[in-house]
Design a protein around this motif. Structure first.
Motif, PDB file in Angstrom:
ATOM      1  N   ILE A  13      42.019  41.086  40.323  1.00 50.91           N
ATOM      2  CA  ILE A  13      41.468  39.733  40.210  1.00 50.91           C
ATOM      3  C   ILE A  13      41.360  39.081  41.584  1.00 50.91           C
ATOM      4  N   ALA A  14      42.368  39.267  42.445  1.00 47.06           N
ATOM      5  CA  ALA A  14      42.329  38.667  43.781  1.00 47.06           C
ATOM      6  C   ALA A  14      41.193  39.244  44.613  1.00 47.06           C
ATOM      7  N   SER A  55      39.489  32.079  34.269  1.00 50.79           N
ATOM      8  CA  SER A  55      38.719  32.656  33.169  1.00 50.79           C
ATOM      9  C   SER A  55      39.034  34.135  32.985  1.00 50.79           C
ATOM     10  N   ARG A  56      39.218  34.862  34.084  1.00 48.11           N
ATOM     11  CA  ARG A  56      39.554  36.289  34.000  1.00 48.11           C
ATOM     12  C   ARG A  56      40.923  36.467  33.347  1.00 48.11           C
ATOM     13  N   GLY A  79      56.031  33.881  28.302  1.00 52.32           N
ATOM     14  CA  GLY A  79      57.113  33.780  29.270  1.00 52.32           C
ATOM     15  C   GLY A  79      56.693  34.064  30.694  1.00 52.32           C
ATOM     16  N   LEU A  80      55.419  34.442  30.900  1.00 56.46           N
ATOM     17  CA  LEU A  80      54.898  34.709  32.237  1.00 56.46           C
ATOM     18  C   LEU A  80      53.928  33.610  32.645  1.00 56.46           C
ATOM     19  N   THR A  81      53.885  33.327  33.944  1.00 59.00           N
ATOM     20  CA  THR A  81      52.982  32.319  34.491  1.00 59.00           C
ATOM     21  C   THR A  81      52.293  32.888  35.727  1.00 59.00           C
ATOM     22  N   TRP A  82      50.991  32.693  35.806  1.00 56.08           N
ATOM     23  CA  TRP A  82      50.223  33.103  36.984  1.00 56.08           C
ATOM     24  C   TRP A  82      50.103  31.904  37.915  1.00 56.08           C
TER      25      TRP A  82
END
Length: 269
Positions: A13-14, A55-56, A79-82
């Protein structure tokens, strides 16, 4: 997903987001608004790149939370955060200085660097093509080359130090005073204008120490994961988690000495 799989997703994604940021830079930059001060700008590309990343991730990881510089925080159920900085080093980006980055991290927990656990991250410089990756327990790489500097010893007087400054003129003067006191103890300073790249720069061997006050979570989330996996010690003040009060990343052989000098010189404000 394993931390390595999360890293690979962050990378993919990056890299895509970096290509978009670079394309928009080549087309010409439009300033969308100022934020905390007239010097603190956001471009239309910042918003577009963050919207693309969001969006991805919504498509691929819909249960995860999201915390971006431009759009704020949204909780998820996994439980995960971007944690995302779409264009770190926006002033460099606006001026065409090839030192800016897309930073994508995934952490366990909510959007608070004092409580989350970093799992994986990617920092990509679209101008240079450098891609830094790190995953908890899996090590760190730069364009596929393993990064590890945990056993490197550098004397303080030979250490190259990176730092950054506030958008507030008054705050910058205070920060410059600390730098003036430290300057006589080290080899030299570098001020390159992108916190994420400063953070991974210690891992890459471009510098030996990086510190900054006033950063936001998205500035250092991915870089902290990568640097730690490369053997760099990254903490805040007096053993706290890195955060707005202080992010200090240094070779382990230098960390305590630099930390104590920063306190002596007034880093606690």
């Amino acid at each position: 997903m394993s931390t390595r799989e999360l890293q690979d997703l962050a990378r993919d994604i990056a890299v895509e987001a970096a290509a978009l940021a670079r394309a928009r830079r080549e087309e010409g930059v439009r300033i969308a608004q100022s934020k905390s001060s007239p010097e603190d700008i956001v471009t239309a590309a910042d918003r577009e790149v963050e919207a693309f990343v969001r969006s991805r991730l919504a498509e691929l990881r819909p249960a995860d939370g999201f915390f971006g510089e431009e759009g704020g925080a949204e909780s998820g159920s996994s439980g995960l955060t971007w944690v995302v900085d779409p264009i770190d080093g926006t002033v460099n980006y606006a001026y065409g200085i090839p030192n800016y980055a897309v930073s994508v991290a995934v952490v366990e927990g909510e959007a608070d660097p004092h409580t989350w656990t970093g799992l994986a991250g990617a920092v990509v410089n679209p101008a240079s093509g450098e891609t830094y990756l790190g995953a908890r327990g899996e090590g760190a790489t730069l364009n596929g080359r393993t990064l590890h500097r945990g056993d490197v010893h550098v004397d303080l007087n030979l250490a190259l130090v990176a730092t950054g400054f506030s958008y507030s003129a008054e705050r910058r003067m205070w920060q410059t005073g600390i730098m003036q006191q430290m300057m006589g103890r080290v080899r030299d300073y570098r001020r390159m204008g992108a916190a994420s790249l400063d953070g991974v720069g210690v891992a890459a061997g471009y510098t030996d120490v990086y510190y900054e006050v006033g950063t936001k979570p998205w500035d250092h989330a991915a870089a902290t994961i990568i640097a730690r996996e490369a053997g760099i010690r990254v903490e805040g003040i007096r053993g706290a988690a890195p955060g707005a009060e202080l992010v200090l990343g240094a070779l382990p052989s230098l960390f305590d000495e630099v930390h104590d000098l920063l306190i002596e010189f007034g880093i606690e404000g």
